[in-house]
Design a protein around this motif. Structure first.
Motif, PDB file in Angstrom:
ATOM      1  N   ALA A 118       0.842  -1.441  -0.015  1.00 46.82           N
ATOM      2  CA  ALA A 118      -0.096   0.066  -0.267  1.00 46.82           C
ATOM      3  C   ALA A 118       0.738   1.321   0.066  1.00 46.82           C
ATOM      4  O   ALA A 118       0.483   2.348  -0.732  1.00 46.82           O
ATOM      5  N   ASP A 136      -6.301   7.900  -0.751  1.00 47.99           N
ATOM      6  CA  ASP A 136      -4.878   7.233  -0.662  1.00 47.99           C
ATOM      7  C   ASP A 136      -4.511   6.945   0.600  1.00 47.99           C
ATOM      8  O   ASP A 136      -3.705   5.847   0.842  1.00 47.99           O
ATOM      9  N   LYS A 139      -6.223   4.095   2.591  1.00 45.14           N
ATOM     10  CA  LYS A 139      -5.724   2.871   2.227  1.00 45.14           C
ATOM     11  C   LYS A 139      -4.614   2.369   2.858  1.00 45.14           C
ATOM     12  O   LYS A 139      -4.489   1.430   3.132  1.00 45.14           O
TER      13      LYS A 139
END
Length: 193
Positions: A118, A136, A139
């Motif tokens: 990630a 983003d 995540k």
């Protein structure tokens, strides 16, 4: 265009140091080292300090993880010199060249931890697009990465986005595999100082 200063613009003490490096390593002095020694008061000293802290300072990320980040960012930027240098360093730090190559080939299927995957994806987005969103970052956090790890990864990203651009702008010469290997050994022993 490669400026001639990378070959000739040094004080006698620096030229002597480069000679000793060539003598003992039996390899050419990489252009990255030449650049930081050219104008240490303008760029080199600060760049070495920042990069060393990002790559070798205290972090939950291992040295191998941070070298892998540097190689991945360099791959996203298509910077051949830095891909070679940091792929070699990550492979030696990790003792698993196949793992490093798999990340550079396809981060989605690479045999790495979800948090690292990630983080690499986020760094790739930041490198390609120059920005990331709160989604983003969520995540990355949901993959178990701490805010401090994100900060540490962003420092690696800043260091290598700068280095990649300088390497391309100054047309750093590619090294042989043996020279990249020797450089990786040095980076793992001494860091970026």
């Amino acid at each position: 265009m490669r400026p001639d200063v990378l070959n000739n613009g040094y004080r006698p003490a620096t030229k002597l140091l480069f000679g000793l490096i060539r003598l003992f390593s039996r390899q050419p002095v990489p252009d990255a080292a030449k650049l930081v020694f050219y104008r240490p008061d303008f760029y080199g000293a600060q760049a070495k300090t920042f990069t060393h802290e990002a790559m070798r300072g205290p972090s939950a990320w291992s040295v191998a993880d941070r070298e892998l980040m540097a190689a991945y960012i360099s791959k996203v930027n298509d910077c051949d010199f830095c891909i070679g240098a940091h792929t070699a360093t990550a492979a030696q730090a990790d003792a698993d060249d196949d793992r490093v190559q798999s990340v550079l080939t396809d981060v989605g299927s690479a045999p790495i931890e979800d948090g690292l995957r990630a983080t690499l994806r986020m760094l790739g987005t930041l490198t390609r697009e120059g920005t990331v969103t709160s989604a983003d970052m969520r995540k990355v956090l949901s993959a178990g990465v701490t805010p401090q790890q994100i900060e540490d990864a962003l420092a690696v990203c800043a260091a290598f986005n700068t280095t990649n651009r300088l390497a391309d702008a100054f047309d750093f010469a590619l090294l042989t595999p043996a020279a990249f290997h020797a450089g990786a050994e040095y980076l793992l022993k001494r860091g970026y100082r």
